[in-house]
Design an enzyme around this catalytic site. Sequence first.
Site, PDB file in Angstrom:
ATOM      1  CE  LYS A  20      -3.692  -2.519   2.590  1.00  9.86           C
ATOM      2  NZ  LYS A  20      -4.292  -2.515   3.919  1.00  9.86           N
ATOM      3  CE1 TYR A  60      -8.739  -3.578   1.390  1.00  8.14           C
ATOM      4  CE2 TYR A  60      -8.325  -1.452   0.404  1.00  8.14           C
ATOM      5  CZ  TYR A  60      -8.010  -2.494   1.006  1.00  8.14           C
ATOM      6  OH  TYR A  60      -6.760  -2.725   1.488  1.00  8.14           O
TER       7      TYR A  60
END
Length: 161
Positions: A20, A60
Amino acid sequence: MLQEQEAHAAQMEQTFIAIKPDGVQRGLISEIVSRFERKGFKLVAIKVVVPSKEFAEKHYHDLKERPFFNGLCDFLSSGPVIAMVWEGEGVIKYGRKLIGATDPQKSEPGTIRGDLAVVVGRNIIHGSDGPETAKDEINLWFKPEDLVSYSSNAEKWIYGE
Ligand code: UDP
Ligand code: MG
């Protein structure tokens, strides 16, 4: 010999792993890649990408009802991400072990999050949580032709003949 090779091929799995933006900005790319590489897993796709917010929301989508969803998607799209596909026997489940618990305060020392992160909102790495999500996430982030099929010389030393 052929039977063993076939059995070995049948157990091969692929998982989606992403470093990330916090992991990238903190200079942890090589540290994270090397943990998967030294274990014996094989890198079959990798790219640097800044995902759009819309793309992060797709990635997500399972979490869209959660209170942290919006902040999480803002964060994932805030800078470069290293998107990867790793291959190996048991790589989906064991990849999650290498990564450690979602909350770095609960991750064991020796895991990526346990050693390298402190809070859940900045836990530096994503890994698919099962065979179905692995397939979906690989398809979301990569085209089939981005995945390279090759045999590495180390394989016979990692898996046996
Ligand atoms: N997350 C968060 N707060 C929470 C739970 C999760 O910010 O209370 C973030 C965290 O970055 C986590 C991501 O949302 O990695 C996805 O959550 P998931 O439960 O899928 O955890 P993971 O599979 O990444 O361990
Ligand atoms: Mg997850």
